[in-house]
Design a protein around this motif. Structure first.
Motif, PDB file in Angstrom:
ATOM      1  N   GLU A  75      68.700  12.148 -29.655  1.00 21.84           N
ATOM      2  CA  GLU A  75      70.136  12.368 -29.837  1.00 21.84           C
ATOM      3  C   GLU A  75      70.474  12.231 -31.319  1.00 21.84           C
ATOM      4  OE1 GLU A  75      72.611   9.948 -27.423  1.00 21.84           O
ATOM      5  OE2 GLU A  75      71.623  10.501 -25.533  1.00 21.84           O
ATOM      6  N   GLU A  76      71.206  13.203 -31.844  1.00 24.47           N
ATOM      7  CA  GLU A  76      71.560  13.170 -33.258  1.00 24.47           C
ATOM      8  C   GLU A  76      72.453  11.981 -33.585  1.00 24.47           C
ATOM      9  OE1 GLU A  76      73.181  16.628 -35.006  1.00 24.47           O
ATOM     10  OE2 GLU A  76      71.430  17.888 -34.605  1.00 24.47           O
ATOM     11  N   ARG A  77      72.294  11.483 -34.804  1.00 31.21           N
ATOM     12  CA  ARG A  77      73.168  10.425 -35.300  1.00 31.21           C
ATOM     13  C   ARG A  77      74.140  11.012 -36.317  1.00 31.21           C
ATOM     14  NH1 ARG A  77      69.395   4.973 -36.082  1.00 31.21           N
ATOM     15  NH2 ARG A  77      68.262   5.158 -34.090  1.00 31.21           N
ATOM     16  N   SER A  78      75.349  10.493 -36.330  1.00 35.31           N
ATOM     17  CA  SER A  78      76.348  10.953 -37.289  1.00 35.31           C
ATOM     18  C   SER A  78      76.137  10.250 -38.625  1.00 35.31           C
ATOM     19  CB  SER A  78      77.760  10.679 -36.766  1.00 35.31           C
ATOM     20  OG  SER A  78      77.930   9.291 -36.533  1.00 35.31           O
ATOM     21  N   CYS A  79      76.587  10.886 -39.693  1.00 38.82           N
ATOM     22  CA  CYS A  79      76.418  10.324 -41.034  1.00 38.82           C
ATOM     23  C   CYS A  79      77.675   9.578 -41.471  1.00 38.82           C
ATOM     24  CB  CYS A  79      76.112  11.431 -42.040  1.00 38.82           C
ATOM     25  SG  CYS A  79      74.489  12.178 -41.811  1.00 38.82           S
ATOM     26  N   VAL A  80      77.465   8.448 -42.118  1.00 39.13           N
ATOM     27  CA  VAL A  80      78.544   7.693 -42.749  1.00 39.13           C
ATOM     28  C   VAL A  80      78.232   7.651 -44.239  1.00 39.13           C
ATOM     29  CG1 VAL A  80      79.688   5.461 -42.953  1.00 39.13           C
ATOM     30  CG2 VAL A  80      78.992   6.307 -40.703  1.00 39.13           C
ATOM     31  N   TYR A  81      79.123   8.236 -45.039  1.00 33.21           N
ATOM     32  CA  TYR A  81      78.873   8.360 -46.475  1.00 33.21           C
ATOM     33  C   TYR A  81      79.557   7.211 -47.214  1.00 33.21           C
ATOM     34  CZ  TYR A  81      77.376  12.972 -45.006  1.00 33.21           C
ATOM     35  OH  TYR A  81      76.726  14.010 -44.373  1.00 33.21           O
ATOM     36  N   GLY A  82      78.764   6.210 -47.585  1.00 33.11           N
ATOM     37  CA  GLY A  82      79.317   5.031 -48.231  1.00 33.11           C
ATOM     38  C   GLY A  82      79.985   4.115 -47.213  1.00 33.11           C
ATOM     39  N   ARG A  83      80.407   2.934 -47.663  1.00 34.64           N
ATOM     40  CA  ARG A  83      80.986   1.947 -46.746  1.00 34.64           C
ATOM     41  C   ARG A  83      82.404   1.535 -47.130  1.00 34.64           C
ATOM     42  NH1 ARG A  83      78.092   2.080 -42.145  1.00 34.64           N
ATOM     43  NH2 ARG A  83      75.888   2.348 -42.663  1.00 34.64           N
ATOM     44  N   GLU A  84      82.902   2.038 -48.235  1.00 33.89           N
ATOM     45  CA  GLU A  84      84.227   1.614 -48.684  1.00 33.89           C
ATOM     46  C   GLU A  84      85.299   1.993 -47.663  1.00 33.89           C
ATOM     47  OE1 GLU A  84      87.321   2.127 -52.454  1.00 33.89           O
ATOM     48  OE2 GLU A  84      85.435   3.231 -52.409  1.00 33.89           O
ATOM     49  N   GLY A  85      86.156   1.048 -47.342  1.00 29.27           N
ATOM     50  CA  GLY A  85      87.255   1.296 -46.423  1.00 29.27           C
ATOM     51  C   GLY A  85      86.871   1.238 -44.963  1.00 29.27           C
ATOM     52  N   ASN A  86      85.588   1.028 -44.689  1.00 24.89           N
ATOM     53  CA  ASN A  86      85.130   0.948 -43.306  1.00 24.89           C
ATOM     54  C   ASN A  86      85.088  -0.517 -42.887  1.00 24.89           C
ATOM     55  OD1 ASN A  86      83.851   1.152 -40.838  1.00 24.89           O
ATOM     56  ND2 ASN A  86      82.329   2.642 -41.538  1.00 24.89           N
ATOM     57  N   GLU A  87      86.036  -0.926 -42.061  1.00 26.32           N
ATOM     58  CA  GLU A  87      86.159  -2.339 -41.705  1.00 26.32           C
ATOM     59  C   GLU A  87      85.564  -2.655 -40.340  1.00 26.32           C
ATOM     60  OE1 GLU A  87      90.211  -3.463 -42.145  1.00 26.32           O
ATOM     61  OE2 GLU A  87      90.274  -3.013 -44.291  1.00 26.32           O
ATOM     62  N   THR A  88      84.885  -1.695 -39.748  1.00 23.22           N
ATOM     63  CA  THR A  88      84.219  -1.948 -38.472  1.00 23.22           C
ATOM     64  C   THR A  88      82.737  -2.183 -38.719  1.00 23.22           C
ATOM     65  OG1 THR A  88      83.822   0.416 -38.122  1.00 23.22           O
ATOM     66  CG2 THR A  88      85.867  -0.504 -37.237  1.00 23.22           C
ATOM     67  N   LYS A  89      82.072  -2.834 -37.775  1.00 23.73           N
ATOM     68  CA  LYS A  89      80.649  -3.090 -37.952  1.00 23.73           C
ATOM     69  C   LYS A  89      79.853  -1.797 -37.830  1.00 23.73           C
ATOM     70  CE  LYS A  89      79.151  -4.050 -33.209  1.00 23.73           C
ATOM     71  NZ  LYS A  89      78.435  -5.008 -32.340  1.00 23.73           N
ATOM     72  N   ARG A  90      78.667  -1.825 -38.363  1.00 20.50           N
ATOM     73  CA  ARG A  90      77.805  -0.651 -38.332  1.00 20.50           C
ATOM     74  C   ARG A  90      77.461  -0.284 -36.893  1.00 20.50           C
ATOM     75  NH1 ARG A  90      73.113   1.984 -38.336  1.00 20.50           N
ATOM     76  NH2 ARG A  90      72.427   3.040 -40.246  1.00 20.50           N
ATOM     77  N   GLN A  91      77.504   1.023 -36.602  1.00 18.87           N
ATOM     78  CA  GLN A  91      77.179   1.513 -35.270  1.00 18.87           C
ATOM     79  C   GLN A  91      75.703   1.915 -35.196  1.00 18.87           C
ATOM     80  OE1 GLN A  91      79.702   1.385 -32.846  1.00 18.87           O
ATOM     81  NE2 GLN A  91      80.661   0.321 -34.579  1.00 18.87           N
ATOM     82  N   GLU A  92      75.136   1.821 -34.009  1.00 19.68           N
ATOM     83  CA  GLU A  92      73.722   2.157 -33.849  1.00 19.68           C
ATOM     84  C   GLU A  92      73.459   3.648 -34.034  1.00 19.68           C
ATOM     85  OE1 GLU A  92      72.270   0.746 -30.149  1.00 19.68           O
ATOM     86  OE2 GLU A  92      72.571  -1.379 -30.611  1.00 19.68           O
ATOM     87  N   ASN A  93      74.441   4.473 -33.688  1.00 25.26           N
ATOM     88  CA  ASN A  93      74.219   5.923 -33.695  1.00 25.26           C
ATOM     89  C   ASN A  93      74.663   6.573 -34.999  1.00 25.26           C
ATOM     90  OD1 ASN A  93      76.936   5.519 -33.310  1.00 25.26           O
ATOM     91  ND2 ASN A  93      77.200   7.269 -31.939  1.00 25.26           N
ATOM     92  N   GLU A  94      74.415   5.910 -36.122  1.00 27.52           N
ATOM     93  CA  GLU A  94      74.807   6.483 -37.405  1.00 27.52           C
ATOM     94  C   GLU A  94      73.675   6.383 -38.418  1.00 27.52           C
ATOM     95  OE1 GLU A  94      78.174   3.902 -38.185  1.00 27.52           O
ATOM     96  OE2 GLU A  94      77.090   2.949 -39.838  1.00 27.52           O
ATOM     97  N   ILE A  95      73.777   7.222 -39.429  1.00 25.84           N
ATOM     98  CA  ILE A  95      72.878   7.175 -40.585  1.00 25.84           C
ATOM     99  C   ILE A  95      73.747   6.933 -41.810  1.00 25.84           C
ATOM    100  CG2 ILE A  95      71.198   8.425 -41.994  1.00 25.84           C
ATOM    101  CD1 ILE A  95      70.635  10.198 -39.540  1.00 25.84           C
ATOM    102  N   GLY A  96      73.506   5.840 -42.502  1.00 24.32           N
ATOM    103  CA  GLY A  96      74.241   5.575 -43.735  1.00 24.32           C
ATOM    104  C   GLY A  96      73.650   6.383 -44.878  1.00 24.32           C
ATOM    105  N   VAL A  97      74.505   7.016 -45.669  1.00 24.09           N
ATOM    106  CA  VAL A  97      74.047   7.860 -46.778  1.00 24.09           C
ATOM    107  C   VAL A  97      74.761   7.425 -48.052  1.00 24.09           C
ATOM    108  CG1 VAL A  97      73.755  10.219 -47.616  1.00 24.09           C
ATOM    109  CG2 VAL A  97      73.768   9.773 -45.147  1.00 24.09           C
ATOM    110  N   HIS A  98      73.982   7.153 -49.100  1.00 17.55           N
ATOM    111  CA  HIS A  98      74.544   6.602 -50.329  1.00 17.55           C
ATOM    112  C   HIS A  98      74.002   7.364 -51.535  1.00 17.55           C
ATOM    113  CE1 HIS A  98      75.708   3.258 -47.707  1.00 17.55           C
ATOM    114  NE2 HIS A  98      74.480   3.357 -47.221  1.00 17.55           N
ATOM    115  N   SER A  99      74.903   7.775 -52.429  1.00 19.63           N
ATOM    116  CA  SER A  99      74.533   8.556 -53.612  1.00 19.63           C
ATOM    117  C   SER A  99      74.861   7.780 -54.876  1.00 19.63           C
ATOM    118  CB  SER A  99      75.286   9.890 -53.622  1.00 19.63           C
ATOM    119  OG  SER A  99      74.961  10.667 -52.486  1.00 19.63           O
ATOM    120  N   LEU A 100      73.880   7.680 -55.771  1.00 23.15           N
ATOM    121  CA  LEU A 100      74.062   7.025 -57.066  1.00 23.15           C
ATOM    122  C   LEU A 100      73.838   8.045 -58.169  1.00 23.15           C
ATOM    123  CD1 LEU A 100      73.115   4.778 -54.954  1.00 23.15           C
ATOM    124  CD2 LEU A 100      72.438   3.444 -56.942  1.00 23.15           C
ATOM    125  N   ARG A 101      74.654   7.978 -59.223  1.00 26.36           N
ATOM    126  CA  ARG A 101      74.525   8.892 -60.351  1.00 26.36           C
ATOM    127  C   ARG A 101      74.536   8.098 -61.654  1.00 26.36           C
ATOM    128  NH1 ARG A 101      73.157  11.332 -56.814  1.00 26.36           N
ATOM    129  NH2 ARG A 101      73.924  13.266 -55.869  1.00 26.36           N
TER     130      ARG A 101
END
Length: 252
Positions: free
Chosen positions: A167-193
């Motif tokens: 089953e596909e997981r949804s992407c969460v881009y960064g964590r700012e403003g997200n006040e809920t705990k991490r969900q099992e069905n997600e992929i966290g994606v973070h970009s640094l420049r």
């Protein structure tokens, strides 16, 4: 005589790297280039692709997505294979690429490094083995001039992971403003420049009391340039179709 390459974006960082490699390699030669700055001391450079008259065996593009339409039109008109190394394409662009691939050979990869594409194969296997009980996060780092985020390679990693999961997981881009705990069905994606980072990608599998990471670091742009040249040689003489690094790896 080597393979005649039309180099799009010849005066950019990747274009200059390819030019440097080709100058010492008899298997290739750059017959012409296209760039906004039409200056070069090794081959003629045009500001518009339509003005090119030199004999060409293959097009290599390291420019920007805005030039995709004229590049594809030129490839079809001249019946030339084209290696697309640019990132940031949208769904409309991909449809255009697939349509042109029915007429001429097209090689498309968001990352031209052979090593990155081996990493993607490892990532697929790791995902199958750690699909349960592990949170998956992706971190990518690039130089401060890169425009698109997340990177094309990070998107390839996401697609590889989801392809390996039941089953596909949804992407969460960064964590700012997200006040809920991490969900099992997600992929966290973070970009640094920052700075001159050529490209670093990490897939992190965080489980209970252990962390497994799959990493790739490009130490210079040369790995991408050499991959693009190998792709050009691989594509020359092939039938119309859409090819990628997997095609080349399996062929080798």
């Amino acid at each position: 005589m080597g393979l005649n390459i039309l180099l799009i974006g010849c005066n950019g960082a990747m274009g200059r790297t390819i030019t440097s490699i080709v100058s010492d390699n008899e298997r290739y030669q750059i017959c012409a280039g296209v760039d906004r700055t039409a200056i070069h001391d090794q081959y003629p450079v045009y500001q518009h692709i339509s003005g090119i008259k030199e004999p060409i065996d293959v097009i290599v593009d390291f420019s920007s997505k805005e030039l995709l339409e004229p590049i594809l039109a030129f490839a079809v008109e001249r019946k030339l294979p084209v290696v697309l190394c640019t990132t940031g394409y949208d769904d409309v662009d991909y449809r255009a690429i697939k349509e042109v691939a029915s007429k001429v050979p097209v090689f498309k990869s968001a990352n031209m490094s052979y090593g990155v594409n081996v990493v993607l194969k490892l990532l697929e296997q790791a995902t199958k083995l750690m699909s349960e009980g592990y949170d998956i996060e992706i971190v990518e780092k690039h130089h401060n001039l890169k425009k698109d985020a997340p990177s094309g390679t990070a998107r390839m990693m996401i697609n590889t992971i989801n392809h390996a999961l039941s089953e596909e997981r949804s992407c969460v881009y960064g964590r700012e403003g997200n006040e809920t705990k991490r969900q099992e069905n997600e992929i966290g994606v973070h970009s640094l420049r920052g700075g001159t980072i050529a490209g670093e990608h990490s897939a992190i599998f965080a489980g209970k009391d252990e962390v497994i990471e799959i990493n790739h670091s490009a130490l210079s742009k040369r790995v991408f340039a050499e991959g693009a040249l190998k792709a050009a040689m691989y594509l020359h003489g092939r039938n119309p179709g859409l090819y990628d690094m997997n095609s080349m790896i399996e062929n080798n």
